[in-house]
Enzyme design. Structure first.
Site, mmCIF file in Angstrom:
data_model
loop_
_atom_site.group_PDB
_atom_site.id
_atom_site.type_symbol
_atom_site.label_atom_id
_atom_site.label_comp_id
_atom_site.label_asym_id
_atom_site.label_seq_id
_atom_site.Cartn_x
_atom_site.Cartn_y
_atom_site.Cartn_z
ATOM 1 N N ARG A 139 -35.485 68.795 -45.653
ATOM 2 C CA ARG A 139 -34.509 67.992 -44.924
ATOM 3 C C ARG A 139 -33.131 68.638 -45.001
ATOM 4 N NH1 ARG A 139 -36.691 62.912 -44.186
ATOM 5 N NH2 ARG A 139 -38.460 62.380 -45.523
ATOM 6 N N THR A 191 -49.314 56.632 -37.360
ATOM 7 C CA THR A 191 -47.973 56.932 -36.832
ATOM 8 C C THR A 191 -47.725 56.298 -35.456
ATOM 9 O OG1 THR A 191 -48.131 59.098 -37.923
ATOM 10 C CG2 THR A 191 -46.195 58.682 -36.565
ATOM 11 N N LYS A 241 -53.418 64.306 -45.713
ATOM 12 C CA LYS A 241 -52.678 63.999 -44.489
ATOM 13 C C LYS A 241 -52.548 65.293 -43.682
ATOM 14 C CE LYS A 241 -49.110 61.245 -44.863
ATOM 15 N NZ LYS A 241 -47.844 60.659 -45.387
ATOM 16 N N ARG A 289 -50.826 50.052 -47.934
ATOM 17 C CA ARG A 289 -50.288 51.372 -48.255
ATOM 18 C C ARG A 289 -48.974 51.227 -49.007
ATOM 19 N NH1 ARG A 289 -46.623 54.348 -44.602
ATOM 20 N NH2 ARG A 289 -46.378 56.508 -45.303
#
Length: 480
Positions: A77, A281, A223, A36
């Site tokens: 963020r 994860t 995702k 990845r």
């Protein structure tokens, strides 16, 4: 041949810890199936160098390793603090201010990179920062400022992510950076492209169109990490070639207590629609530092395998951890252990309509039903696109499926399919008997079968036609 006994595939993230060519070579030998590229970090030159190292190492080892490019997605963020991390106390007032300078954060307020956040939230909403470790309740919106009260405090550092509990932020999945990274992914020839924070089918379709426009051939991975994606799950899965259970942000938005059930739901939906599914994860998080996993991590990986994941993914464990090769080896052992206890004979399932929609789908179902009721040692699919092997891999079976293909893209694509293994092969014989002898020689040379073993072969009447598989044959291997 031990790597071929493992049906569930391993995806490993590249990073500074894998930049040594010797480490990359060891990862490939240890059995990594797909690497990845995390476009959230590194420059184009970094990604290009890493892909080159992986492909060279795979060729040297006589293996095929797929490449997955993972887009960063929208940066929802906070900005940065002038004096470093701050400590937020429970009950304190704290402001998220879209008008504040990027580096001007204080104990009382901090800027936000996502400037539309004040129009996306309302009084009473709960905002979760730093992967849910800090929670803020919105009290009022004052223009660009979101005034909140700290529900759960703690240390808050620079550039930490923001989630709205229950989802609902309007940020699109693709940013300008993602569009540029899609062009990079196409130039690198990635086999899979992962779309972060996909909300619906439109996000996946847009990424696919941009990749094709840039000349890329990769398959699309959605995702699943937003509440909106869960609400639109069937449509998102249908629009994708594969899905990733991205448990970090998904757990924050939906609540950690929901995560195990959501993981099972996503895996079931993906398999129901004959899509590939990756579970990701913190699977082996402790091995960023330690040399062995915790028992909880062992159970987590094993459960993902037994629930039907095609692949399990490593992130920081290999990208920046101390023991990237040991992590691959440990994960491989856990997968093999879990697969011993998994039911390998499931009923062949027909679509909701009760009808097969494609000939290769019908052939795949017939093959797996036959293989599960005979002493067949291997299944060989002469394939252009790999679609027949994908259909077959949806049915639980401990019989290896070998994708014999001349297409380089297919050889790397099937590295993500559970229980499917790529073999480079070009049909050069029109005579069936000579074709069978050629396939037997290839199988025997690779020590995939023994003389006298039964194998099932799937073929199409016209070679070179994608989706053209329309025949199966049961053959007994005969050495020349």
């Amino acid at each position: 041949m031990s790597a071929l006994l493992r049906r569930t595939k391993i995806v490993a993230t590249l990073g500074p810890a894998t930049d040594d060519p010797a480490v990359i070579a060891s990862l490939v030998r240890a059995g990594v199936d797909v690497v990845r590229l995390n476009f959230s970090h590194g420059q184009v030159a970094d990604h290009a160098r890493r892909v080159g190292l992986v492909r060279a190492a795979a060729q040297s080892a006589g293996r095929y390793v797929g490449v997955l490019g993972d887009l960063q997605g929208p940066k929802i963020r906070i900005d940065r603090f002038a004096g470093g991390p701050v400590q937020l106390a429970d009950g304190a007032k704290f402001t998220l201010d879209a008008s504040l300078a990027t580096d001007a954060g204080t104990q009382a307020a901090v800027g936000i990179a996502y400037k539309r956040l004040p129009s996306d939230v309302f009084a009473g909403d709960v905002l979760l920062l730093n992967d849910g470790q800090i929670s803020l309740q919105v009290e009022k919106i004052d223009g660009p400022r979101i005034h909140t009260r700290v529900l759960v405090g703690g240390e808050l550092g620079n550039n930490k992510g923001i989630n709205r509990q229950g989802g609902g932020l309007s940020a699109g999945a693709l940013t300008d950076k993602d569009r540029e990274d899609i062009r990079t992914a196409a130039s690198l020839g990635v086999d899979y492209l992962a779309v972060s924070f996909a909300r619906d089918a439109a996000d996946v379709n847009e990424a696919r169109a941009l990749l094709r426009e840039a000349g890329g051939h990769g398959l699309l991975v959605a995702k699943i990490e937003r509440a909106e994606a869960i609400k639109n799950l069937a449509n998102v899965v249908r629009a994708s070639d594969a899905v990733m259970v991205a448990r970090g942000d998904l757990g924050v938005e939906m609540g950690f207590a929901e995560l195990a059930g959501l993981q099972k739901q996503i895996i079931l939906e993906a398999r129901h629609q004959n899509r590939v599914v990756i579970t990701a994860t913190q699977m082996m998080e402790s091995m960023i530092v330690n040399t062995i996993p915790t028992r909880a991590e062992v159970s987590d990986v094993a459960n993902a395998v037994m629930e039907g994941s095609d692949a399990v993914m490593l992130s920081a464990e290999t990208a920046s951890g101390k023991h990237p090769v040991k992590v691959i080896e440990a994960m491989s052992q856990i997968i093999l252990g879990a697969e011993k206890y998994q039911d390998t004979h499931l009923r062949v399932r027909v679509r909701n309509s009760g009808q097969f929609e494609r000939t290769d789908e019908a052939i795949a179902a017939a093959v797996m039903y036959t293989a599960n009721h005979m002493n067949v040692k291997a299944i060989v699919a002469l394939t252009e696109s790999g679609s027949t092997t994908l259909w077959m891999s949806r049915v639980r079976s401990d019989i290896p499926i070998y994708a014999f293909t001349r297409q380089p893209s297919t050889l790397c694509r099937v590295t993500l399919y559970r229980g499917v293994y790529p073999v480079a092969y070009d049909v050069t014989h029109a005579d069936p008997e000579e074709l069978y002898r050629s396939i037997f020689r290839q199988l025997l040379d690779l020590r995939l079968v023994a003389d006298g073993d039964l194998v099932i072969l799937t073929t199409g009447e016209r070679s070179g036609v994608s989706g053209g598989t329309n025949a199966m044959r049961i053959l007994r291997v005969a050495a020349d």
